[in-house]
Design a protein around this motif. Sequence first.
Motif, short mmCIF file in Angstrom:
data_model
loop_
_atom_site.label_atom_id
_atom_site.label_comp_id
_atom_site.label_asym_id
_atom_site.label_seq_id
_atom_site.Cartn_x
_atom_site.Cartn_y
_atom_site.Cartn_z
N VAL A 29 69.68 80.75 55.23
CA VAL A 29 70.26 79.78 56.03
C VAL A 29 71.18 78.87 55.37
O VAL A 29 72.56 78.55 55.43
N ALA A 58 75.24 78.64 55.80
CA ALA A 58 75.81 77.41 56.21
C ALA A 58 76.64 76.91 54.91
O ALA A 58 78.00 76.37 55.47
N ALA A 63 79.49 71.06 50.13
CA ALA A 63 78.97 72.75 50.35
C ALA A 63 79.08 73.48 49.01
O ALA A 63 77.92 74.29 48.55
#
Length: 144
Positions: free
Chosen positions: A61, A65, A79
């Motif tokens: 995940v 993402a 990020a």
Amino acid sequence: MTTRPLPEAAFRVLLSLIFLVSGATHLLRPEAVAARLDGAPFAHVATALAPSTSLVLLAGVALLAGGLALLVGYRTRAAALGLIAVLVPITLTVQLAPEALGPLFKNVAILGGLVFFAAHGSEGYSADRALRLRRARRLVPALS
């Protein structure tokens, strides 16, 4: 530091691909990835926190993402930092083995790209830039 928009965007997009593919693999084939983790030299360090399949799904995940955010340049610094936080433990638990020198140094190179984006963010053709320009346009009339 200013970068040229097109090369920086290409760098960001190309770097994101490894996280998108890896994240998808973690989510679509968690048993296979968990088996690889279980066979890693330092698996006991990771699996002391949670079962290997749970760690693989959580990492999947996060990789997906973070890879998507990096791809479009949304919250690029965050990020990149999130991906660093996932990449370092994976590297230390799975890639630290004499037979894994290629993958180890691949991860070191990827880490260098993430450090670049964590430090500089993204200007070239990114959601971050579009959002900054949009905010600036809203503020300019208020100042007039």
